[in-house]
Motif scaffolding. Structure first.
Motif, PDB file in Angstrom:
ATOM      1  N   VAL A   1      14.948  21.945   7.602  1.00  0.00           N
ATOM      2  CA  VAL A   1      16.042  21.266   6.776  1.00  0.00           C
ATOM      3  C   VAL A   1      16.868  20.333   7.514  1.00  0.00           C
ATOM      4  O   VAL A   1      17.255  19.185   7.052  1.00  0.00           O
ATOM      5  CB  VAL A   1      16.909  22.492   6.215  1.00  0.00           C
ATOM      6  N   ASP A   2      16.944  20.749   8.945  1.00  0.00           N
ATOM      7  CA  ASP A   2      17.828  19.932   9.585  1.00  0.00           C
ATOM      8  C   ASP A   2      17.174  18.556  10.033  1.00  0.00           C
ATOM      9  O   ASP A   2      17.833  17.567   9.802  1.00  0.00           O
ATOM     10  CB  ASP A   2      18.261  20.573  11.077  1.00  0.00           C
ATOM     11  N   PHE A   3      15.882  18.541  10.237  1.00  0.00           N
ATOM     12  CA  PHE A   3      15.106  17.447  10.655  1.00  0.00           C
ATOM     13  C   PHE A   3      15.052  16.498   9.302  1.00  0.00           C
ATOM     14  O   PHE A   3      15.334  15.296   9.277  1.00  0.00           O
ATOM     15  CB  PHE A   3      13.792  17.753  11.075  1.00  0.00           C
ATOM     16  N   ALA A   4      14.849  17.368   8.300  1.00  0.00           N
ATOM     17  CA  ALA A   4      14.628  16.425   6.839  1.00  0.00           C
ATOM     18  C   ALA A   4      15.692  15.531   6.651  1.00  0.00           C
ATOM     19  O   ALA A   4      15.906  14.435   6.375  1.00  0.00           O
ATOM     20  CB  ALA A   4      14.397  17.232   5.822  1.00  0.00           C
ATOM     21  N   LEU A   5      17.110  16.109   6.779  1.00  0.00           N
ATOM     22  CA  LEU A   5      18.343  15.564   6.830  1.00  0.00           C
ATOM     23  C   LEU A   5      18.489  14.410   7.372  1.00  0.00           C
ATOM     24  O   LEU A   5      18.882  13.316   7.299  1.00  0.00           O
ATOM     25  CB  LEU A   5      19.556  16.473   6.601  1.00  0.00           C
ATOM     26  N   ALA A   6      18.331  14.709   8.691  1.00  0.00           N
ATOM     27  CA  ALA A   6      18.477  13.714  10.040  1.00  0.00           C
ATOM     28  C   ALA A   6      17.655  12.555   9.776  1.00  0.00           C
ATOM     29  O   ALA A   6      18.022  11.381   9.698  1.00  0.00           O
ATOM     30  CB  ALA A   6      18.230  14.430  11.142  1.00  0.00           C
ATOM     31  N   TYR A   7      16.302  12.626   9.581  1.00  0.00           N
ATOM     32  CA  TYR A   7      15.442  11.539   9.415  1.00  0.00           C
ATOM     33  C   TYR A   7      15.694  10.781   7.946  1.00  0.00           C
ATOM     34  O   TYR A   7      15.312   9.664   7.952  1.00  0.00           O
ATOM     35  CB  TYR A   7      14.070  11.936   9.595  1.00  0.00           C
TER      36      TYR A   7
ATOM     37  N   ALA B   1      24.578  12.638  11.322  1.00  0.00           N
ATOM     38  CA  ALA B   1      25.936  11.778  11.375  1.00  0.00           C
ATOM     39  C   ALA B   1      25.559  10.361  11.940  1.00  0.00           C
ATOM     40  O   ALA B   1      26.177   9.479  11.438  1.00  0.00           O
ATOM     41  CB  ALA B   1      26.885  12.540  12.223  1.00  0.00           C
ATOM     42  N   THR B   2      24.613  10.322  12.806  1.00  0.00           N
ATOM     43  CA  THR B   2      24.356   8.943  13.540  1.00  0.00           C
ATOM     44  C   THR B   2      23.702   8.064  12.314  1.00  0.00           C
ATOM     45  O   THR B   2      23.979   6.985  12.142  1.00  0.00           O
ATOM     46  CB  THR B   2      23.596   9.191  14.885  1.00  0.00           C
ATOM     47  N   GLY B   3      22.773   8.890  11.783  1.00  0.00           N
ATOM     48  CA  GLY B   3      21.780   7.988  10.846  1.00  0.00           C
ATOM     49  C   GLY B   3      22.709   7.439   9.765  1.00  0.00           C
ATOM     50  O   GLY B   3      22.304   6.363   9.217  1.00  0.00           O
ATOM     51  N   ILE B   4      23.546   8.424   9.317  1.00  0.00           N
ATOM     52  CA  ILE B   4      24.361   7.823   8.076  1.00  0.00           C
ATOM     53  C   ILE B   4      25.479   6.846   8.730  1.00  0.00           C
ATOM     54  O   ILE B   4      25.575   5.671   7.942  1.00  0.00           O
ATOM     55  CB  ILE B   4      25.040   9.156   7.774  1.00  0.00           C
ATOM     56  N   GLY B   5      25.727   6.815   9.724  1.00  0.00           N
ATOM     57  CA  GLY B   5      26.454   5.825  10.456  1.00  0.00           C
ATOM     58  C   GLY B   5      25.662   4.618  10.275  1.00  0.00           C
ATOM     59  O   GLY B   5      26.203   3.391   9.848  1.00  0.00           O
ATOM     60  N   TYR B   6      24.743   4.384  10.586  1.00  0.00           N
ATOM     61  CA  TYR B   6      23.724   3.287  10.707  1.00  0.00           C
ATOM     62  C   TYR B   6      23.378   2.893   9.273  1.00  0.00           C
ATOM     63  O   TYR B   6      23.351   1.393   8.961  1.00  0.00           O
ATOM     64  CB  TYR B   6      22.331   3.364  11.164  1.00  0.00           C
ATOM     65  N   SER B   7      23.230   3.633   8.387  1.00  0.00           N
ATOM     66  CA  SER B   7      23.009   3.406   6.971  1.00  0.00           C
ATOM     67  C   SER B   7      24.045   2.750   6.459  1.00  0.00           C
ATOM     68  O   SER B   7      24.157   1.709   5.426  1.00  0.00           O
ATOM     69  CB  SER B   7      22.320   4.363   6.186  1.00  0.00           C
ATOM     70  N   LYS B   8      25.665   3.259   6.793  1.00  0.00           N
ATOM     71  CA  LYS B   8      26.599   2.684   6.074  1.00  0.00           C
ATOM     72  C   LYS B   8      26.857   1.473   6.500  1.00  0.00           C
ATOM     73  O   LYS B   8      27.203   0.314   5.874  1.00  0.00           O
ATOM     74  CB  LYS B   8      27.751   3.508   6.687  1.00  0.00           C
ATOM     75  N   MET B   9      26.261   0.961   7.717  1.00  0.00           N
ATOM     76  CA  MET B   9      26.438  -0.254   8.416  1.00  0.00           C
ATOM     77  C   MET B   9      25.769  -1.243   7.528  1.00  0.00           C
ATOM     78  O   MET B   9      26.274  -2.553   7.436  1.00  0.00           O
ATOM     79  CB  MET B   9      25.821   0.005   9.901  1.00  0.00           C
ATOM     80  N   ALA B  10      24.383  -0.836   7.354  1.00  0.00           N
ATOM     81  CA  ALA B  10      23.505  -1.666   6.457  1.00  0.00           C
ATOM     82  C   ALA B  10      24.340  -2.108   5.194  1.00  0.00           C
ATOM     83  O   ALA B  10      24.301  -3.328   4.525  1.00  0.00           O
ATOM     84  CB  ALA B  10      22.179  -1.150   6.208  1.00  0.00           C
ATOM     85  N   PHE B  11      24.924  -1.106   4.725  1.00  0.00           N
ATOM     86  CA  PHE B  11      25.927  -1.339   3.270  1.00  0.00           C
ATOM     87  C   PHE B  11      26.755  -2.338   3.659  1.00  0.00           C
ATOM     88  O   PHE B  11      27.090  -3.409   3.001  1.00  0.00           O
ATOM     89  CB  PHE B  11      26.322  -0.197   2.535  1.00  0.00           C
TER      90      PHE B  11
END
Ligand code: SF4
Ligand code: SF4
Length: 365
Positions: A70-76, A183-193
């Motif tokens: 579950v952790d890995f699924a969320l992070a990726y 948290a890091t990946g969401i930071g990157y995705s927010k950045m794209a937005f």
């Protein structure tokens, strides 16, 4: 955390960026030497062709807390907008879905919104950036030393807007476990937005916008130039508001802007005594030296600045063993924790917080 290690933050504006450059050593950095690119071509180092998700299945089988499927699924999953949304890092107006172009029309955006008041333009841009979700925003003249040597940016792009995106503190507090990487990946995705919105706003004013994440130019010196913070021992931007717990992005533009002054709040002197990041780095990638110097730690460092060089080769190899990226040098930094907040959150505590607001039946371990 030892209270004596809590920094007192009194940020002041200064005329020159708070870094020292040796021009005889400074060269524009070749982006082929970014560690993630060297994985693909540099057969001379241990990370060649090593993917940092290569051990995910065996790590899950170990059953460690914070390393479940579950952790890995969320992070990726958290990277999806960053990785898949073509508009995030565009240099031009794009339309993925043709229909809205027919119904909206874009001719009006081709005329320039004229203004002889760069200050006003900066206010418009900062307001838009915050509205789209940036946590911090600053503007500066584009120092071409920070553009990658292998990237051609036309001279008309004279200015840059730099934005910082805060990462979730509770998620980062679980590092090196996997929720931190979400948290890091969401930071990157927010950045794209955010980039796509602010870039499009600039184009709709009739100017050009080159939207960049980690590509095109070095984000950290540009962020320092734009007054967002200072460089830390951990090789990251330290901001007065969030410490190193931010992701950075930038827009190169021909839009006239009022520039921000650099910020100084004593990071270098604090780092000389602190060393928390170096002590906690499981890869031994961060220098323990008393003083910063000009000696690079590996070929993926950009030479020429007086700083503590981070051995990002070791860092990357640790990520391969960890199954995902790590944020421990962000988590333990006292600047991250300068505002009252619990330092370390276990992966279980993180998930308990998530679950407490959800129907537990949606989760397994
Ligand atoms: S990300 Fe992790 S491994 Fe890399 S330097 Fe920071 S603490 Fe060390
Ligand atoms: S943790 Fe590292 S970057 Fe943060 S204040 Fe301490 S030495 Fe500086």
């Amino acid at each position: 955390m030892n209270p004596s290690k809590t920094p007192k933050i009194k940020a002041k504006k200064v005329e020159k960026p708070p870094y020292i450059i040796d021009r005889s050593r400074l060269h524009r950095f070749d982006s082929r030497n970014i560690i993630f690119r060297r994985v693909m071509w540099d057969s001379s180092w241990k990370g060649y062709k090593r993917m940092y998700d290569e051990k995910v299945l065996s790590i899950i089988a170990e059953g460690k807390p914070g390393y479940s499927r579950v952790d890995f699924a969320l992070a990726y999953a958290s990277w999806i907008v960053h990785d898949a949304f073509e508009g995030g890092f565009s240099w031009k107006k794009i339309r993925l879905n043709k229909a809205p172009v027919d119904t909206i029309g874009i001719d009006w955006a081709k005329t320039k919104y004229e203004s002889d008041d760069p200050r006003r333009m900066s206010i418009f841009i900062k307001r838009a950036a915050r509205l789209f979700g940036a946590s911090m925003v600053g503007a500066c003249k584009l120092n071409r030393d920070w553009i990658y040597a292998d990237v051609d940016v036309p001279k008309r792009f004279k200015n840059v807007i730099v934005m910082a995106v805060e990462m979730n503190a509770d998620g980062i507090a679980t590092s090196p476990a996997v929720p931190a990487a979400a948290a890091t990946g969401i930071g990157y995705s927010k950045m794209a937005f955010i980039l796509s919105g602010v870039g499009e706003f600039i184009r709709n004013l009739g100017y050009e916008a080159v939207q960049c994440g980690n590509d095109t130019a070095l984000s950290i010196p540009l962020a320092i130039d734009a007054g967002l913070g200072e460089l830390g021992r951990n090789g990251l931007l330290i901001t007065p508001q969030y410490g190193p717990r931010v992701r950075l992005c930038k827009i190169l533009t021909d839009l006239p802007l009022e520039f921000d002054k650099p910020t100084e709040f004593g990071v270098k002197e604090f780092c000389k005594k602190c060393r928390m990041c170096a002590e906690h780095c499981e890869a031994g990638a961060i220098s323990m030296d008393d003083e910063p110097n000009f000696e690079v730690a590996c070929r993926s460092n950009n030479q020429g600045a007086l700083k503590w060089y981070v051995n990002v080769e070791r860092c990357y190899l640790y990520w391969c063993e960890n199954g995902i990226d790590c944020s421990t040098c962000i988590k333990v930094c006292p600047y991250n924790n300068a505002s009252p907040r619990k330092v370390a959150l276990s992966p279980k505590e993180f998930w308990d917080q998530v679950k407490s607001n959800q129907d537990n039946s949606h989760y397994d371990s």
